[in-house]
Scaffold this motif. Sequence first.
Motif, PDB file in Angstrom:
ATOM      1  N   TYR A  67       0.828  -1.191   0.000  1.00 19.00           N
ATOM      2  CA  TYR A  67       0.000   0.000   0.000  1.00 19.00           C
ATOM      3  C   TYR A  67       0.875   1.258   0.000  1.00 19.00           C
ATOM      4  CZ  TYR A  67      -3.810  -3.161   1.246  1.00 19.00           C
ATOM      5  OH  TYR A  67      -4.717  -4.172   1.255  1.00 19.00           O
ATOM      6  N   GLU A  68       0.397   2.262  -0.702  1.00 17.17           N
ATOM      7  CA  GLU A  68       1.128   3.515  -0.818  1.00 17.17           C
ATOM      8  C   GLU A  68       0.906   4.374   0.419  1.00 17.17           C
ATOM      9  OE1 GLU A  68       0.196   7.313  -3.507  1.00 17.17           O
ATOM     10  OE2 GLU A  68       0.809   5.576  -4.696  1.00 17.17           O
ATOM     11  N   LYS A  69       1.996   4.872   0.995  1.00 16.38           N
ATOM     12  CA  LYS A  69       1.931   5.771   2.135  1.00 16.38           C
ATOM     13  C   LYS A  69       2.574   7.099   1.750  1.00 16.38           C
ATOM     14  CE  LYS A  69       0.102   2.759   4.988  1.00 16.38           C
ATOM     15  NZ  LYS A  69      -1.279   2.929   5.481  1.00 16.38           N
ATOM     16  N   ILE A  70       1.744   8.103   1.541  1.00 14.82           N
ATOM     17  CA  ILE A  70       2.246   9.400   1.085  1.00 14.82           C
ATOM     18  C   ILE A  70       3.005  10.088   2.209  1.00 14.82           C
ATOM     19  CG2 ILE A  70       1.602  11.693   0.257  1.00 14.82           C
ATOM     20  CD1 ILE A  70      -0.779  10.441  -1.138  1.00 14.82           C
ATOM     21  N   MET A  71       4.204  10.540   1.897  1.00 13.33           N
ATOM     22  CA  MET A  71       5.018  11.259   2.864  1.00 13.33           C
ATOM     23  C   MET A  71       4.800  12.766   2.765  1.00 13.33           C
ATOM     24  SD  MET A  71       8.505   9.082   2.196  1.00 13.33           S
ATOM     25  CE  MET A  71       9.496  10.069   3.318  1.00 13.33           C
ATOM     26  N   HIS A  72       4.722  13.283   1.532  1.00 14.81           N
ATOM     27  CA  HIS A  72       4.616  14.730   1.354  1.00 14.81           C
ATOM     28  C   HIS A  72       4.123  15.033  -0.063  1.00 14.81           C
ATOM     29  CE1 HIS A  72       5.669  18.484   3.462  1.00 14.81           C
ATOM     30  NE2 HIS A  72       5.734  18.994   2.256  1.00 14.81           N
ATOM     31  N   ILE A  73       3.495  16.190  -0.205  1.00 15.83           N
ATOM     32  CA  ILE A  73       3.152  16.727  -1.520  1.00 15.83           C
ATOM     33  C   ILE A  73       3.870  18.062  -1.655  1.00 15.83           C
ATOM     34  CG2 ILE A  73       1.334  17.608  -3.014  1.00 15.83           C
ATOM     35  CD1 ILE A  73      -0.579  15.624  -1.732  1.00 15.83           C
ATOM     36  N   PHE A  74       4.765  18.159  -2.630  1.00 11.82           N
ATOM     37  CA  PHE A  74       5.575  19.359  -2.830  1.00 11.82           C
ATOM     38  C   PHE A  74       4.946  20.248  -3.903  1.00 11.82           C
ATOM     39  CE2 PHE A  74       8.537  16.176  -1.212  1.00 11.82           C
ATOM     40  CZ  PHE A  74       9.124  16.877  -0.160  1.00 11.82           C
ATOM     41  N   LEU A  75       5.064  21.551  -3.686  1.00 14.66           N
ATOM     42  CA  LEU A  75       4.512  22.557  -4.586  1.00 14.66           C
ATOM     43  C   LEU A  75       5.635  23.450  -5.103  1.00 14.66           C
ATOM     44  CD1 LEU A  75       1.350  23.664  -2.576  1.00 14.66           C
ATOM     45  CD2 LEU A  75       1.518  21.931  -4.354  1.00 14.66           C
ATOM     46  N   PRO A  76       5.355  24.252  -6.154  1.00 14.38           N
ATOM     47  CA  PRO A  76       6.387  25.165  -6.666  1.00 14.38           C
ATOM     48  C   PRO A  76       6.975  26.027  -5.555  1.00 14.38           C
ATOM     49  CG  PRO A  76       4.544  25.095  -8.182  1.00 14.38           C
ATOM     50  CD  PRO A  76       4.120  24.301  -6.977  1.00 14.38           C
ATOM     51  N   HIS A 150     -10.128  14.157  13.575  1.00 13.00           N
ATOM     52  CA  HIS A 150      -9.338  15.353  13.855  1.00 13.00           C
ATOM     53  C   HIS A 150      -8.073  15.376  12.995  1.00 13.00           C
ATOM     54  CE1 HIS A 150     -12.051  15.773  17.216  1.00 13.00           C
ATOM     55  NE2 HIS A 150     -11.489  16.912  17.556  1.00 13.00           N
ATOM     56  N   ARG A 151      -7.453  14.218  12.827  1.00 13.57           N
ATOM     57  CA  ARG A 151      -6.293  14.137  11.926  1.00 13.57           C
ATOM     58  C   ARG A 151      -6.674  14.589  10.529  1.00 13.57           C
ATOM     59  NH1 ARG A 151      -3.482   8.338  12.249  1.00 13.57           N
ATOM     60  NH2 ARG A 151      -4.834   7.781  13.959  1.00 13.57           N
ATOM     61  N   LEU A 152      -7.852  14.143  10.084  1.00 17.20           N
ATOM     62  CA  LEU A 152      -8.309  14.490   8.738  1.00 17.20           C
ATOM     63  C   LEU A 152      -8.520  15.995   8.608  1.00 17.20           C
ATOM     64  CD1 LEU A 152      -9.326  13.685   5.933  1.00 17.20           C
ATOM     65  CD2 LEU A 152     -11.593  13.329   6.948  1.00 17.20           C
ATOM     66  N   VAL A 153      -9.194  16.595   9.575  1.00  9.33           N
ATOM     67  CA  VAL A 153      -9.472  18.032   9.494  1.00  9.33           C
ATOM     68  C   VAL A 153      -8.170  18.836   9.560  1.00  9.33           C
ATOM     69  CG1 VAL A 153     -10.579  19.985  10.656  1.00  9.33           C
ATOM     70  CG2 VAL A 153     -11.809  17.825  10.402  1.00  9.33           C
ATOM     71  N   GLN A 154      -7.260  18.444  10.454  1.00  6.36           N
ATOM     72  CA  GLN A 154      -5.970  19.134  10.522  1.00  6.36           C
ATOM     73  C   GLN A 154      -5.240  19.054   9.192  1.00  6.36           C
ATOM     74  OE1 GLN A 154      -4.463  16.957  14.011  1.00  6.36           O
ATOM     75  NE2 GLN A 154      -4.116  18.914  14.989  1.00  6.36           N
ATOM     76  N   ALA A 183      -6.179   9.024   3.081  1.00  6.71           N
ATOM     77  CA  ALA A 183      -5.893   7.939   4.019  1.00  6.71           C
ATOM     78  C   ALA A 183      -4.398   7.701   4.142  1.00  6.71           C
ATOM     79  CB  ALA A 183      -6.609   6.665   3.573  1.00  6.71           C
ATOM     80  N   ASN A 184      -3.703   7.735   3.002  1.00  6.21           N
ATOM     81  CA  ASN A 184      -2.253   7.535   3.017  1.00  6.21           C
ATOM     82  C   ASN A 184      -1.546   8.660   3.758  1.00  6.21           C
ATOM     83  OD1 ASN A 184      -2.485   5.179   1.511  1.00  6.21           O
ATOM     84  ND2 ASN A 184      -2.231   6.236  -0.447  1.00  6.21           N
ATOM     85  N   LEU A 185      -2.082   9.866   3.650  1.00  2.00           N
ATOM     86  CA  LEU A 185      -1.452  11.011   4.301  1.00  2.00           C
ATOM     87  C   LEU A 185      -1.577  10.954   5.821  1.00  2.00           C
ATOM     88  CD1 LEU A 185      -2.449  13.968   1.956  1.00  2.00           C
ATOM     89  CD2 LEU A 185      -0.117  13.384   2.631  1.00  2.00           C
ATOM     90  N   ILE A 186      -2.688  10.449   6.337  1.00  2.00           N
ATOM     91  CA  ILE A 186      -2.894  10.501   7.784  1.00  2.00           C
ATOM     92  C   ILE A 186      -2.744   9.138   8.446  1.00  2.00           C
ATOM     93  CG2 ILE A 186      -4.394  12.505   7.543  1.00  2.00           C
ATOM     94  CD1 ILE A 186      -6.786  10.725   8.133  1.00  2.00           C
TER      95      ILE A 186
END
Length: 238
Positions: A67-76, A150-154, A183-186
Amino acid sequence: MTSLWNLRGLNLFAGLDRHEIDEILGIVTTQGFEPGSYVFRPGDPRDQLYLLHHGQVKTYVLSQEGYEKIMHIFLPGDAFGDLLLPTTNEDLPWAQALDDVVVSWVDEPAFERLIQMFPELCMNLFRHIATHHTVDMRRIESLIHTKASHRLVQTLLLLGDRLGQGGADRFELDPGLTHEDLANLIGVSRPTVSASISRLRRQGVLHGQGRCLIIHRQVAEGYLRGDWPGEPAEASNA
């Protein structure tokens, strides 16, 4: 090209003349990536530092179950990569372009040349990375031992600062961000995220249909403080 070298309001080229800028551009490599392609992946060299000019890049690891576990999403304006980390035997994560992406990157020998030739530029870069590392650590600490809703809202509030479309108090997240991504993010299951979103919509904390998520900042922050009426949130952080 010079307009690309801005790290969220910090212009790395500030104070440099045209000749110095040309020297820097001759050291770095600038490259484009199509949506879905990989900027780097496990097994690639670890001694590289990237500056994202255009598009979005996500980094993730795979669990033992695949399963994929997202660590971060990077932006410009974000800098990322393992060049400044201690050498370890661990593999890199996957870094995948979410849309059309343009990055500049340097390896360790090129970065050492930049340090020798342009120390102030490198100090600006260090400060930028350290600041964002501190923000990330605070985000992780705020999610530990927190209920799933709460994790989701944060996380939605944090994503809104980076990815949201709209004003400061009301924003809409890109519908391309799936429940699986959240889900992967939290660190919970997709059904848990879907159930939490349905519950938060009934409570009036979230709005929108399907993948469309509309967040009102004051309402979401009130929910996290516990002063927003609604159904009791779940006690589990599964």
